[in-house]
Scaffold this motif. Structure first.
Motif, short mmCIF file in Angstrom:
data_model
loop_
_atom_site.label_atom_id
_atom_site.label_comp_id
_atom_site.label_asym_id
_atom_site.label_seq_id
_atom_site.Cartn_x
_atom_site.Cartn_y
_atom_site.Cartn_z
N ILE A 85 0.82 -1.21 0.00
CA ILE A 85 0.00 0.00 0.00
C ILE A 85 0.85 1.26 0.00
O ILE A 85 0.55 2.24 -0.66
CB ILE A 85 -0.93 -0.02 1.24
CG1 ILE A 85 -2.09 -0.98 1.00
CG2 ILE A 85 -1.46 1.34 1.56
CD1 ILE A 85 -2.91 -1.22 2.25
N ASP A 144 2.09 1.97 -3.51
CA ASP A 144 1.15 2.01 -4.63
C ASP A 144 -0.21 2.54 -4.18
O ASP A 144 -0.97 1.85 -3.50
CB ASP A 144 1.05 0.56 -5.18
CG ASP A 144 0.08 0.45 -6.34
OD1 ASP A 144 -0.46 1.48 -6.78
OD2 ASP A 144 -0.13 -0.69 -6.82
N LYS A 145 -0.51 3.77 -4.58
CA LYS A 145 -1.77 4.41 -4.18
C LYS A 145 -2.99 3.63 -4.68
O LYS A 145 -4.01 3.54 -4.01
CB LYS A 145 -1.78 5.85 -4.71
CG LYS A 145 -2.67 6.77 -3.93
CD LYS A 145 -2.41 8.23 -4.27
CE LYS A 145 -3.55 9.05 -3.70
NZ LYS A 145 -4.33 9.72 -4.70
N LYS A 146 -2.84 3.08 -5.88
CA LYS A 146 -3.96 2.32 -6.47
C LYS A 146 -4.29 1.08 -5.62
O LYS A 146 -5.44 0.67 -5.52
CB LYS A 146 -3.61 1.87 -7.90
CG LYS A 146 -3.67 2.97 -8.92
CD LYS A 146 -5.01 2.91 -9.68
CE LYS A 146 -5.24 4.05 -10.64
NZ LYS A 146 -5.47 5.36 -10.01
N LEU A 200 -3.92 0.86 -2.36
CA LEU A 200 -4.66 1.33 -1.18
C LEU A 200 -6.13 1.57 -1.57
O LEU A 200 -7.05 1.18 -0.83
CB LEU A 200 -4.03 2.62 -0.65
CG LEU A 200 -4.78 3.31 0.49
CD1 LEU A 200 -4.87 2.39 1.71
CD2 LEU A 200 -4.11 4.62 0.89
N GLU A 201 -6.34 2.18 -2.73
CA GLU A 201 -7.71 2.43 -3.18
C GLU A 201 -8.47 1.12 -3.36
O GLU A 201 -9.65 1.03 -3.03
CB GLU A 201 -7.70 3.22 -4.51
CG GLU A 201 -7.39 4.69 -4.30
CD GLU A 201 -7.07 5.43 -5.59
OE1 GLU A 201 -6.58 6.57 -5.48
OE2 GLU A 201 -7.28 4.87 -6.68
N ASN A 256 -1.61 11.87 5.01
CA ASN A 256 -2.39 10.89 4.24
C ASN A 256 -3.88 10.93 4.59
O ASN A 256 -4.66 10.16 4.04
CB ASN A 256 -1.87 9.47 4.50
CG ASN A 256 -0.67 9.19 3.62
OD1 ASN A 256 -0.57 9.72 2.52
ND2 ASN A 256 0.25 8.38 4.12
#
Ligand code: ATP
Length: 196
Positions: free
Chosen positions: A72, A75-77, A79-80, A157
């Motif tokens: 996470i 990679d932001k994606k 986490l999403e 964040n």
């Protein structure tokens, strides 16, 4: 029964405030710990996470939180993706939980991500616990034995305090000047009077 969502930034004092409500006999749903529980116990969530990252995500049937945190963080994606699975599951679980408590005057959901997770859509009343950033940083360094940089990173964040306050009906100031107990009791009385 009134549903009350309580949020606030890291170290703002959400848990401290909610402990006072518990002592007043109010039922509390802790979204953050429930999310962790569901990631280990909800087969649907587990399947979707394993489908994406493989079975190494779970060790002895327990989520490898460190492994997930590394994914996470990078990679932001990712986490999403995790949030898109876990947040709706928590919101559904809260609805089921609250259905069993309809005789109570009000119940509380404590959530660091009340707005980000859309949990606020289930609430009748929203509350932000607000603390100045310098106080929050010092509290979290002391509580979690982490560095200042780590705390600031976690703060950056999250949705800003200003935004949380703007979106909330009530604000509880945990700033070492105003009495927490007095503010909680005032809000408690207001919620009781609204529920009648
Ligand atoms: P997180 O989102 O990180 O879980 P939180 O918003 O739930 O944080 P708390 O755990 O309630 O915040 O508070 C952070 C730390 O600050 C805790 O160690 C708590 O005991 C302490 N603290 C909170 N409010 C006060 C206060 N008014 N006076 C002294 N210590 C406080």
């Amino acid at each position: 029964m009134i549903k009350v969502g309580i949020t606030g930034g890291i170290g703002s004092g959400k848990t401290t405030v909610c402990e006072i409500f518990i002592r007043l006999g109010i039922s509390l749903y802790n979204a953050d710990s429930k999310a962790k529980w569901l990631m280990n116990n909800n087969e649907n969530i587990k399947l979707q996470l394993i489908e994406r990252w493989g079975s190494q995500l779970y060790k002895n049937n327990q989520l490898d939180r460190l492994f997930l945190a590394e994914i996470i963080f990078a990679d932001k994606k990712a986490l999403e993706y995790v949030n898109s699975i876990v947040h709706p599951a928590v919101n559904t679980d809260f609805k089921k939980w609250s259905l069993l408590l309809t005789n109570e005057e009000y119940v509380i959901e404590e959530s660091a991500l009340l707005f980000e997770s859309k949990a606020f859509n289930n609430m009748d009343v929203t509350v932000t616990v607000y603390s100045p950033e310098n106080i929050r940083i010092e509290r979290v360094i002391k509580r979690d034995k982490v560095s200042r940089e780590q705390v600031i990173n976690r703060i950056n964040n999250q949705l800003s305090d200003q935004e949380k306050v703007k979106r909330s009906e009530f604000v509880i100031y945990n700033n070492e000047k105003q009495s927490l107990l007095e503010q909680v009791l005032n809000l408690h009385n207001e919620l009781i009077s609204r529920s009648i």
